[in-house]
Design a protein around this motif. Structure first.
Motif, short mmCIF file in Angstrom:
data_model
loop_
_atom_site.label_atom_id
_atom_site.label_comp_id
_atom_site.label_asym_id
_atom_site.label_seq_id
_atom_site.Cartn_x
_atom_site.Cartn_y
_atom_site.Cartn_z
N LEU A 110 0.83 -1.00 0.08
CA LEU A 110 0.18 -0.12 -0.06
C LEU A 110 0.77 1.20 0.11
N PRO A 111 0.31 2.42 -0.27
CA PRO A 111 1.01 3.65 -0.61
C PRO A 111 1.56 4.20 0.72
N ARG A 112 2.59 4.44 0.82
CA ARG A 112 3.29 4.94 2.23
C ARG A 112 3.18 6.56 2.16
N SER A 113 3.67 6.99 3.45
CA SER A 113 3.61 8.47 3.65
C SER A 113 4.80 9.49 2.95
N ASP A 114 4.79 8.97 1.69
CA ASP A 114 5.97 9.45 0.89
C ASP A 114 5.73 10.19 -0.41
N GLY A 115 4.39 10.39 -0.57
CA GLY A 115 3.93 11.30 -1.75
C GLY A 115 3.37 10.40 -2.78
N LEU A 116 3.15 9.17 -2.69
CA LEU A 116 2.54 8.41 -3.82
C LEU A 116 1.07 8.80 -3.70
N PRO A 117 0.42 8.94 -5.04
CA PRO A 117 -0.87 9.42 -5.30
C PRO A 117 -1.93 8.48 -4.71
N GLU A 118 -3.02 8.94 -4.16
CA GLU A 118 -3.97 7.98 -3.66
C GLU A 118 -4.36 6.78 -4.89
N GLY A 119 -4.39 5.67 -4.09
CA GLY A 119 -4.77 4.34 -4.91
C GLY A 119 -3.36 3.73 -5.67
N GLU A 120 -2.34 4.31 -5.70
CA GLU A 120 -1.11 3.89 -6.42
C GLU A 120 -0.40 3.04 -5.52
N HIS A 121 0.09 1.83 -5.71
CA HIS A 121 0.73 0.94 -4.94
C HIS A 121 2.26 1.23 -5.29
N THR A 122 3.10 0.49 -4.39
CA THR A 122 4.32 0.36 -4.55
C THR A 122 4.75 -0.62 -5.84
N TRP A 123 6.03 -1.04 -5.62
CA TRP A 123 6.48 -2.05 -6.67
C TRP A 123 5.87 -3.41 -6.36
N ILE A 124 5.56 -3.76 -5.04
CA ILE A 124 4.73 -4.86 -4.76
C ILE A 124 3.26 -4.83 -5.36
N HIS A 125 3.29 -5.20 -6.65
CA HIS A 125 2.00 -5.28 -7.26
C HIS A 125 1.43 -6.70 -7.29
N GLU A 126 0.27 -6.88 -7.73
CA GLU A 126 -0.33 -8.24 -7.80
C GLU A 126 0.52 -9.22 -8.18
N GLU A 127 1.17 -9.18 -9.35
CA GLU A 127 2.42 -10.30 -9.80
C GLU A 127 3.09 -10.56 -8.68
N MET A 128 3.84 -9.66 -8.05
CA MET A 128 4.76 -9.82 -7.04
C MET A 128 4.17 -10.64 -5.81
N ILE A 129 2.98 -10.13 -5.45
CA ILE A 129 2.16 -10.67 -4.30
C ILE A 129 1.88 -12.26 -4.53
N ASP A 130 1.34 -12.35 -5.82
CA ASP A 130 1.06 -14.08 -6.08
C ASP A 130 2.28 -14.85 -5.89
N ALA A 131 3.52 -14.20 -6.58
CA ALA A 131 4.87 -15.07 -6.46
C ALA A 131 5.19 -15.38 -5.48
N TYR A 132 5.12 -14.41 -4.39
CA TYR A 132 5.84 -14.41 -2.87
C TYR A 132 4.78 -15.28 -2.14
N THR A 133 3.68 -15.30 -2.39
CA THR A 133 2.46 -15.89 -1.50
C THR A 133 2.64 -17.38 -1.98
N GLU A 134 2.83 -17.92 -2.95
CA GLU A 134 3.14 -19.06 -3.60
C GLU A 134 4.49 -19.68 -3.04
N LEU A 135 5.64 -18.83 -2.87
CA LEU A 135 6.99 -19.15 -2.13
C LEU A 135 6.61 -19.25 -0.76
N HIS A 136 5.59 -18.48 -0.24
CA HIS A 136 5.20 -19.11 1.22
C HIS A 136 4.79 -20.17 1.41
N SER A 137 3.89 -20.67 0.50
CA SER A 137 3.25 -21.84 0.62
C SER A 137 4.16 -23.19 0.41
N PHE A 138 5.49 -22.92 -0.23
CA PHE A 138 6.43 -23.89 -0.32
C PHE A 138 7.41 -23.77 1.00
#
Length: 258
Positions: A110-138
């Protein structure tokens, strides 16, 4: 895929891709060493075992990085500040391991208090979330969570553990110093589990304030080759009991579940 009984050579050879040597492809130390591929578990484990990690914006090609220099933390060298020690003693918060990985990684996105526009996420987007969640399952990716006295998640961090090295990815907080307490909890867990180094990737003021240090990339890669082959205590979803943050200053705060 199991986290045990895999040699360093086998870890580096997982997946379909041959990653180039950072020293050969990036002699000037810009940091980026490859573009393309995928975020399959085998690919990620192979990359991390060679000192690489993915870092790219959504809708861009996957970029693989190995920064020069590298930001690292030796868990046994970590010393919390006096103010953090005082806060830990007075709070009724709890630390847990691997109890809310999805919540932690999504909070980190989620956006931090560092000036990201509302609704804009960090580099941790859905593709990254899915990948690391799968690594967590392993059993490779892990989270440390901080909960307040009402059972609300107020801070945490996540990363990967291979052998006796932990690769930190991101942290977040919703209450003052909650991420610092999660980091302290990680340091204590690493010491108890014989994890000898935490890779913080890129230096920033926050990490340096926690005691992280700068190391030449070549030195980091030499040590990495040894660390990924060393055994350490495994972190399973229910391997460790919840711990009061007030216990962080005790000799061995993290207790294994019998």
């Amino acid at each position: 895929m199991s986290t045990t009984d895999i040699t360093p050579e086998a870890l580096r050879c997982l997946g379909r891709y041959d990653f180039p040597s950072p020293a050969d492809i990036d002699p000037d130390g810009i940091g980026i060493v490859a573009v393309g591929g995928d975020l399959a578990p085998d690919t990620l484990i192979s990359a991390y075992s060679q000192g690489l990690f993915p870092w790219f914006n959504e809708d861009e090609p996957i970029a693989w990085w190995c920064p020069e220099p590298r930001c690292v933390m030796v868990p046994s060298d970590y010393l919390p500040s006096k103010s953090l020690r005082r806060q830990a003693k007075r709070e009724r918060w709890q630390l847990t391991l691997n109890q809310a990985f999805d919540e932690v990684i999504r909070a980190c996105s989620l956006p931090r208090s560092d000036g990201l526009p509302e609704g804009e996420h960090t580099w941790i987007h859905e593709e990254m979330i899915d990948a690391y969640t799968e690594l967590h399952s392993f059993g490779f990716a892990h989270s440390v969570e901080v909960w307040d006295n009402e059972g609300q998640l107020i801070g945490g961090l996540y990363g990967l553990k291979i052998g006796s090295i932990y690769f930190g990815e991101s942290m977040f907080h919703r209450a003052t110093n909650a991420s610092k307490l999660a980091f302290w909890g990680l340091m204590r867990l690493c010491v108890q589990s014989e994890v000898m180094l935490v890779d913080c990737q890129l230096p920033n003021d926050h990490l340096l304030s926690l005691g992280a240090a700068i190391r030449p990339r070549a030195d980091f890669l030499i040590q990495l080759d040894t660390l990924i082959g060393k055994r350490s205590v495994q972190w399973h979803p229910h391997s460790h009991q919840p711990m009061a943050v007030a216990m962080l200053d005790s000799l061995k705060p993290w207790q294994l579940k019998l």
